[in-house]
Design a protein around this motif. Structure first.
Motif, short mmCIF file in Angstrom:
data_model
loop_
_atom_site.label_atom_id
_atom_site.label_comp_id
_atom_site.label_asym_id
_atom_site.label_seq_id
_atom_site.Cartn_x
_atom_site.Cartn_y
_atom_site.Cartn_z
N TYR A 221 69.52 49.68 81.39
CA TYR A 221 70.90 49.78 81.90
C TYR A 221 71.90 49.07 80.98
O TYR A 221 73.09 49.36 81.03
CB TYR A 221 70.96 49.19 83.32
N ASP A 229 78.25 60.02 86.62
CA ASP A 229 78.78 59.35 87.81
C ASP A 229 77.71 59.18 88.88
O ASP A 229 77.66 58.15 89.56
CB ASP A 229 79.96 60.15 88.37
N GLN A 232 75.43 56.39 87.85
CA GLN A 232 76.15 55.14 88.00
C GLN A 232 76.18 54.68 89.45
O GLN A 232 76.00 53.49 89.75
CB GLN A 232 77.59 55.30 87.48
N ASP A 236 74.42 51.28 90.97
CA ASP A 236 75.16 50.29 91.77
C ASP A 236 74.54 50.13 93.16
O ASP A 236 74.52 49.02 93.71
CB ASP A 236 76.62 50.73 91.90
#
Length: 276
Positions: A221, A229, A232, A236
């Motif tokens: 990472y 997206d 991502q 998260d």
């Protein structure tokens, strides 16, 4: 001498090379560090490690050293100029230039790669011809002191593993750190009910593999890649984070405790008692 080279110096150099630059080249150094740490406690593996791990480390380090040296020469000859596209994929692979002579990271990286070759060759020599009989009494005393220190560190690791495991689970609460927290809770309950200290290490083998997987995942990472997206959001959600100079202390603590936990499980004397 063999225990000092393969058990301490070689893994330390591999970890240093891996942390010197987030890249694909350094990712290979990280994987080699994890494999050497994982296989080091295994009885009878020392001779096989000579061919399975040390020779690939030597070959790869020589390739990296020569490639990086050639890249520096080409960079200097072309007048310190690079196109934007070339700089991106070169940085992804791991090739570096001299940004500042005050802190030439690339020079340190080349020195580490060269030291990796030297240490691995010395370890292979010890595996094949036996321990080198050093005439220097100072060096002999130094190796003896290191071995004694290593035995004390293994015992200390047994005592520090439970708190390090708990720190890895609560310093940065997320889905990927949840297994550490749950295992700590289960171990504490087992210890309180049975009064057996080994209950704290009930899930040590699964957590060792899981910690290694997390370290690789967290390192990937950090590599300068453009994630979609969706990826991502997934990163998260599970708890991955970027490490930089602006990172908060819970993130730094989580990353450090994860590496320390993996190392301590590998070198801890409790490993021998828990091998099935």
């Amino acid at each position: 001498m063999g225990n000092f080279l393969a058990g301490f110096l070689l893994p330390l150099l591999l970890l240093t090379a891996a942390l010197s630059n987030w890249s694909l080249i350094s990712l290979v150094d990280l994987v080699a560090f994890l494999l050497i740490q994982y296989t080091a406690p295994k009885i009878g593996f020392r001779f096989r490690r000579q061919y399975l791990l040390l020779w690939p480390v030597i070959i790869f380090s020589l390739l990296v050293f020569s490639s990086q040296a050639v890249y520096l020469v080409v960079w200097a000859v072309e007048g310190y100029k690079q196109s934007v596209g070339e700089a991106w994929w070169m940085k992804l692979i791991g090739f570096m230039i001299i940004q500042s002579w005050k802190s030439p990271t690339v020079i340190y990286f080349l020195a580490v790669q060269l030291l990796l070759v030297i240490v691995a060759v010395l370890d292979i020599h010890d595996n094949r011809f036996g321990l080198v009989q050093w005439r220097c009494s100072c060096w002999s005393h130094f190796l003896t002191a290191i071995e004694r220190l290593g035995s004390h560190l293994r015992v200390t690791s047994c005592l520090l593993l439970p708190p390090i495991q708990l720190v890895a689970g609560i310093s940065h609460p997320s889905w990927i750190s949840l297994p550490f927290f749950v295992s700590s809770c289960v171990g504490l309950v087992d210890w309180s009910l049975t009064s057996n200290f080994l209950g704290l290490f009930r899930f040590w083998k699964a957590l060792q593999l899981y910690a290694g997987f997390n370290i690789v995942l967290l390192y990937v990472y950090q590599i300068p890649l453009e994630f979609s997206d969706m990826l991502q959001r997934i990163a998260d959600f599970v708890g991955l984070f970027k490490i930089s100079s602006t990172s908060e202390w819970p993130e730094i603590c989580s990353a450090v405790s994860l590496v320390l936990f993996y190392i301590m499980v590998c070198v801890s004397c409790i490993t021998i008692d828990l091998i099935p």
